[in-house]
Design a protein around this motif. Sequence first.
Motif, PDB file in Angstrom:
ATOM      1  N   HIS A  47      40.574  46.209  29.134  1.00 34.71           N
ATOM      2  CA  HIS A  47      39.912  45.066  29.785  1.00 34.71           C
ATOM      3  C   HIS A  47      38.854  45.564  30.772  1.00 34.71           C
ATOM      4  O   HIS A  47      39.030  45.466  31.987  1.00 34.71           O
ATOM      5  CB  HIS A  47      40.945  44.193  30.486  1.00 34.71           C
ATOM      6  CG  HIS A  47      41.996  43.636  29.581  1.00 34.71           C
ATOM      7  ND1 HIS A  47      43.294  44.076  29.583  1.00 34.71           N
ATOM      8  CD2 HIS A  47      41.919  42.690  28.613  1.00 34.71           C
ATOM      9  CE1 HIS A  47      43.992  43.417  28.662  1.00 34.71           C
ATOM     10  NE2 HIS A  47      43.175  42.574  28.069  1.00 34.71           N
ATOM     11  N   PRO A  48      37.750  46.067  30.263  1.00 32.90           N
ATOM     12  CA  PRO A  48      36.678  46.505  31.163  1.00 32.90           C
ATOM     13  C   PRO A  48      35.907  45.306  31.713  1.00 32.90           C
ATOM     14  O   PRO A  48      36.015  44.193  31.180  1.00 32.90           O
ATOM     15  CB  PRO A  48      35.784  47.342  30.238  1.00 32.90           C
ATOM     16  CG  PRO A  48      35.972  46.702  28.896  1.00 32.90           C
ATOM     17  CD  PRO A  48      37.415  46.266  28.844  1.00 32.90           C
ATOM     18  N   PRO A  49      35.142  45.477  32.775  1.00 28.76           N
ATOM     19  CA  PRO A  49      34.310  44.386  33.294  1.00 28.76           C
ATOM     20  C   PRO A  49      33.349  43.876  32.223  1.00 28.76           C
ATOM     21  O   PRO A  49      32.918  44.624  31.346  1.00 28.76           O
ATOM     22  CB  PRO A  49      33.562  45.041  34.457  1.00 28.76           C
ATOM     23  CG  PRO A  49      34.425  46.190  34.858  1.00 28.76           C
ATOM     24  CD  PRO A  49      35.052  46.698  33.591  1.00 28.76           C
ATOM     25  N   ALA A  50      33.028  42.591  32.279  1.00 26.59           N
ATOM     26  CA  ALA A  50      32.172  41.973  31.256  1.00 26.59           C
ATOM     27  C   ALA A  50      30.717  41.963  31.704  1.00 26.59           C
ATOM     28  O   ALA A  50      30.422  41.640  32.856  1.00 26.59           O
ATOM     29  CB  ALA A  50      32.630  40.549  30.977  1.00 26.59           C
ATOM     30  N   PRO A  51      29.795  42.293  30.817  1.00 24.80           N
ATOM     31  CA  PRO A  51      28.373  42.191  31.151  1.00 24.80           C
ATOM     32  C   PRO A  51      27.971  40.727  31.304  1.00 24.80           C
ATOM     33  O   PRO A  51      28.484  39.849  30.607  1.00 24.80           O
ATOM     34  CB  PRO A  51      27.682  42.834  29.943  1.00 24.80           C
ATOM     35  CG  PRO A  51      28.658  42.676  28.820  1.00 24.80           C
ATOM     36  CD  PRO A  51      30.017  42.779  29.440  1.00 24.80           C
ATOM     37  N   GLY A  52      27.073  40.479  32.223  1.00 25.29           N
ATOM     38  CA  GLY A  52      26.582  39.112  32.423  1.00 25.29           C
ATOM     39  C   GLY A  52      27.457  38.256  33.297  1.00 25.29           C
ATOM     40  O   GLY A  52      27.133  37.085  33.530  1.00 25.29           O
ATOM     41  N   MET A  53      28.556  38.790  33.794  1.00 26.82           N
ATOM     42  CA  MET A  53      29.437  38.033  34.672  1.00 26.82           C
ATOM     43  C   MET A  53      29.198  38.451  36.115  1.00 26.82           C
ATOM     44  O   MET A  53      29.352  39.618  36.465  1.00 26.82           O
ATOM     45  CB  MET A  53      30.910  38.255  34.297  1.00 26.82           C
ATOM     46  CG  MET A  53      31.862  37.346  35.070  1.00 26.82           C
ATOM     47  SD  MET A  53      33.623  37.652  34.691  1.00 26.82           S
ATOM     48  CE  MET A  53      33.918  39.120  35.697  1.00 26.82           C
ATOM     49  N   LEU A  54      28.834  37.511  36.945  1.00 27.48           N
ATOM     50  CA  LEU A  54      28.602  37.752  38.359  1.00 27.48           C
ATOM     51  C   LEU A  54      29.791  37.226  39.149  1.00 27.48           C
ATOM     52  O   LEU A  54      30.289  36.136  38.882  1.00 27.48           O
ATOM     53  CB  LEU A  54      27.324  37.051  38.825  1.00 27.48           C
ATOM     54  CG  LEU A  54      26.055  37.320  38.003  1.00 27.48           C
ATOM     55  CD1 LEU A  54      24.902  36.489  38.550  1.00 27.48           C
ATOM     56  CD2 LEU A  54      25.712  38.801  38.002  1.00 27.48           C
ATOM     57  N   THR A  55      30.264  37.997  40.116  1.00 24.83           N
ATOM     58  CA  THR A  55      31.400  37.551  40.917  1.00 24.83           C
ATOM     59  C   THR A  55      31.094  37.688  42.398  1.00 24.83           C
ATOM     60  O   THR A  55      30.344  38.564  42.824  1.00 24.83           O
ATOM     61  CB  THR A  55      32.681  38.353  40.609  1.00 24.83           C
ATOM     62  OG1 THR A  55      32.496  39.720  40.976  1.00 24.83           O
ATOM     63  CG2 THR A  55      33.042  38.253  39.135  1.00 24.83           C
ATOM     64  N   THR A  56      31.690  36.796  43.177  1.00 27.06           N
ATOM     65  CA  THR A  56      31.641  36.876  44.629  1.00 27.06           C
ATOM     66  C   THR A  56      33.060  36.770  45.156  1.00 27.06           C
ATOM     67  O   THR A  56      33.933  36.169  44.519  1.00 27.06           O
ATOM     68  CB  THR A  56      30.779  35.753  45.237  1.00 27.06           C
ATOM     69  OG1 THR A  56      31.306  34.485  44.836  1.00 27.06           O
ATOM     70  CG2 THR A  56      29.333  35.873  44.776  1.00 27.06           C
ATOM     71  N   ALA A  57      33.302  37.352  46.309  1.00 27.18           N
ATOM     72  CA  ALA A  57      34.643  37.360  46.882  1.00 27.18           C
ATOM     73  C   ALA A  57      35.007  36.017  47.504  1.00 27.18           C
ATOM     74  O   ALA A  57      36.196  35.707  47.675  1.00 27.18           O
ATOM     75  CB  ALA A  57      34.765  38.465  47.925  1.00 27.18           C
ATOM     76  N   GLN A  58      34.016  35.224  47.854  1.00 29.67           N
ATOM     77  CA  GLN A  58      34.236  33.872  48.363  1.00 29.67           C
ATOM     78  C   GLN A  58      33.491  32.884  47.472  1.00 29.67           C
ATOM     79  O   GLN A  58      32.521  33.244  46.801  1.00 29.67           O
ATOM     80  CB  GLN A  58      33.753  33.721  49.808  1.00 29.67           C
ATOM     81  CG  GLN A  58      34.645  34.394  50.839  1.00 29.67           C
ATOM     82  CD  GLN A  58      34.356  35.867  50.987  1.00 29.67           C
ATOM     83  OE1 GLN A  58      33.200  36.294  50.907  1.00 29.67           O
ATOM     84  NE2 GLN A  58      35.385  36.676  51.201  1.00 29.67           N
ATOM     85  N   ALA A  59      33.950  31.645  47.492  1.00 25.71           N
ATOM     86  CA  ALA A  59      33.291  30.611  46.694  1.00 25.71           C
ATOM     87  C   ALA A  59      32.002  30.189  47.390  1.00 25.71           C
ATOM     88  O   ALA A  59      32.038  29.501  48.411  1.00 25.71           O
ATOM     89  CB  ALA A  59      34.215  29.417  46.504  1.00 25.71           C
ATOM     90  N   GLU A  60      30.885  30.598  46.841  1.00 28.28           N
ATOM     91  CA  GLU A  60      29.589  30.239  47.421  1.00 28.28           C
ATOM     92  C   GLU A  60      29.150  28.854  46.945  1.00 28.28           C
ATOM     93  O   GLU A  60      29.693  28.298  45.983  1.00 28.28           O
ATOM     94  CB  GLU A  60      28.558  31.303  47.048  1.00 28.28           C
ATOM     95  CG  GLU A  60      28.907  32.677  47.633  1.00 28.28           C
ATOM     96  CD  GLU A  60      27.858  33.732  47.354  1.00 28.28           C
ATOM     97  OE1 GLU A  60      26.959  33.471  46.510  1.00 28.28           O
ATOM     98  OE2 GLU A  60      27.935  34.823  47.967  1.00 28.28           O
TER      99      GLU A  60
END
Length: 253
Positions: free
Chosen positions: A115-128
């Motif tokens: 389960h490697p990280p997916a390309p094109g997926m952006l993540t933030t630690a808080q809900a912006e």
Amino acid sequence: MDKTVIDTALVSACETRIVNAWPAPTTLVVDQWVVRFANGYSGRANSASSLREDGDMDETTLAFVEGLYRQAGLPPRIRFTPLVAESARRRFAERGYRIETASFGMVAELDPNLHPPAPGMLTTAQAEDAWIDGVCAHQTGAKRNREHLAAIVSGVRVPAAFATLLHEGRPAAYAMSVAERGMAEIGAVIVDEALRGKGLGKQMMLGLMGWAAAQGCSQAYLQVDQSNGLAFEMYKRLGFRTVYAYETRILDT
């Protein structure tokens, strides 16, 4: 599912973490029950759940809990998970609680190599703001309420990923994952209706499973409506297995 073969320890592990993964703005503990209030946004965050096996609730306690919900302007709700005692189930049913929704709790094993990280997926630690706005834009009814969603997701206090998946440079799907003590919930999975059928939901799921594995989690868990056959089959193909079934019951008064 036959309750005798259900892994209640695993059910409890999921149910206790759910309280932190999808935190209600107001949460009370009444005996072994967690009683949650979130302005009516989602049944899970506006219901009472047992956190221990054979959770019971006598008539006095039930009347007290019902009064709390009515005072908040909400209908009383109880989640009938395998942790609820048979005596309590009968008491709720006799009182007139009807089935509102039925869901499955599912769990998958995680492997950082698979389960490697997916390309094109952006993540933030808080809900912006952009994530909250994007989720609400693809919801209906009470779940379009931005303020109520923000009140829930802003309360997350454990490691989290609020994910946006891009397709041709534009946001196409949203989801979130919350990691706690070796397990990560994946939820709020939404794909732009105009872009469904392109495998974006699967791509988002794999990306968040990769994120969870990178956090050191060995398992991911989720809840899916029993009527959502397409999502259920996708989750099974991704390695999720059904651990338990439950109903959310509501009292119409």
